[in-house]
Design an enzyme around this catalytic site. Structure first.
Site, PDB file in Angstrom:
ATOM      1  N   GLN A   1     -49.079 -34.447   6.259  1.00  0.00           N
ATOM      2  CA  GLN A   1     -48.471 -33.489   5.335  1.00  0.00           C
ATOM      3  C   GLN A   1     -47.632 -32.458   6.096  1.00  0.00           C
ATOM      4  O   GLN A   1     -48.116 -31.822   7.029  1.00  0.00           O
ATOM      5  CB  GLN A   1     -49.588 -32.791   4.534  1.00  0.00           C
TER       6      GLN A   1
ATOM      7  N   LYS B   1     -51.616 -35.733  -4.805  1.00  0.00           N
ATOM      8  CA  LYS B   1     -51.633 -37.088  -4.240  1.00  0.00           C
ATOM      9  C   LYS B   1     -53.030 -37.702  -4.341  1.00  0.00           C
ATOM     10  O   LYS B   1     -53.190 -38.870  -4.669  1.00  0.00           O
ATOM     11  CB  LYS B   1     -51.172 -37.048  -2.771  1.00  0.00           C
TER      12      LYS B   1
ATOM     13  N   ASP C   1     -44.792 -42.559   4.004  1.00  0.00           N
ATOM     14  CA  ASP C   1     -43.787 -41.526   3.708  1.00  0.00           C
ATOM     15  C   ASP C   1     -42.371 -42.057   3.958  1.00  0.00           C
ATOM     16  O   ASP C   1     -41.397 -41.434   3.543  1.00  0.00           O
ATOM     17  CB  ASP C   1     -44.020 -40.294   4.617  1.00  0.00           C
TER      18      ASP C   1
END
Ligand code: NAP
Length: 260
Positions: free
Chosen positions: A89, A45, A112
């Protein structure tokens, strides 16, 4: 176009989009684990962001951090005007409730797409839809079978396909083999996300015109494997590796740029 080619082309477009913005978009990744897979995802990422000219910071906290402390950090990020979007995460250490954390991220910054009020969709299904569109895969009125019903893949995938008027069937671990066989035989689109290596194989029949999207990531000593065997007799099958994982990464950048 292969997924690798598609991602390369799309990244060039996004690079131009970022360059045209007055203020550089800013992404923050919060990580509390020392998981090898998560480290690899985070590295990916950060690399994607750098490639596109997006500012990305990793806030790495100790695995011993408490839920209350993490909630405090999330609150700070929610109120930090210099941060456009952030992700926490997963997975999180024991003792921290993932659902609580997902709900604590402001929907306005939830790149997300996990918050129920987020205007953005979760990255894996969004990335898959973007790719299906780019490949001109017909969705309206087509038989779409989603195997797996997780909150981050199966369910939102089914919702997005339904939104585009596919005839959606969701299958899961309680589906009988014979039913699974019948649904797959009639499917125009199959999305499989169950985490069972090479589950889709020659036991099943497929429409030659079918599109198979393989979300599964199964690791062994020989590398990564999908939920489907390679080379099924269909029109299009996404590979593993080099498939949905890349689409998911791309969708995170797309989501950030939708905010900023
Ligand atoms: P998950 O939360 O573990 O859910 C698995 C789902 O598969 C459940 O709904 C389960 O059914 C179903 N299932 C398990 N065994 C089955 C079987 N034999 N037949 C039919 N359904 C079965 O998984 P997830 O988070 O959605 O992830 C699924 C896979 O995708 C994993 O391999 C994961 O690593 C991968 N993944 C890849 C990406 C990417 O970017 N490429 C992103 C996310 C996930 P029940 O609900 O009945 O238990």
């Amino acid at each position: 176009m292969t997924i690798k080619e598609y991602v390369k082309v799309r990244k060039e477009e996004l690079k131009d989009l970022v360059a045209s913005k007055e203020v550089v978009p800013h992404l923050v990744i919060v990580q509390l684990n020392e998981d090898d897979a998560s480290n690899a995802y985070v590295r990916g990422k950060l690399k994607d962001a750098a490639e596109l000219g997006i500012k990305a910071d990793l806030y790495k906290f100790p695995v011993s951090m408490s839920e209350a402390e993490l909630l405090k950090e999330i609150d700070k990020l929610n109120h930090d005007d210099s941060v456009d979007g952030f992700i926490v995460q997963m997975p999180l250490p024991k003792g921290i409730n993932e659902e609580t954390i997902k709900l604590a991220v402001s929907p306005a910054k939830d790149v997300d797409g996990f918050h129920p009020l987020s205007k953005l969709n979760p990255c894996t299904p969004q990335g898959i839809m973007d790719y299906l569109h780019r490949e001109n895969v017909d969705i309206l009125g087509k038989n779409a079978v989603v195997i797996g019903r997780s909150n981050i893949v199966g369910k939102p995938m089914a919702k997005l396909l339904l939104k585009e008027s596919a005839n959606v069937t969701v299958l899961h671990s309680k589906t009988k083999f014979e039913d699974m066989h019948n649904y797959i035989k009639n499917a125009d689109i199959v999305v499989i996300a169950i985490g069972k290596q090479h589950y889709l194989d020659n036991r099943f029949e497929y429409k030659p015109s079918a599109v198979i999207v393989d979300v599964g990531i199964n690791r062994d000593e020989n590398g990564l494997h999908g939920d489907a065997i390679p080379g099924l007799p269909v029109r299009l099958q996404t590979p593993v590796p080099g498939g949905v994982g890349l689409l998911t990464r791309l969708a995170l950048m797309e989501n950030l740029l939708k905010i900023k």
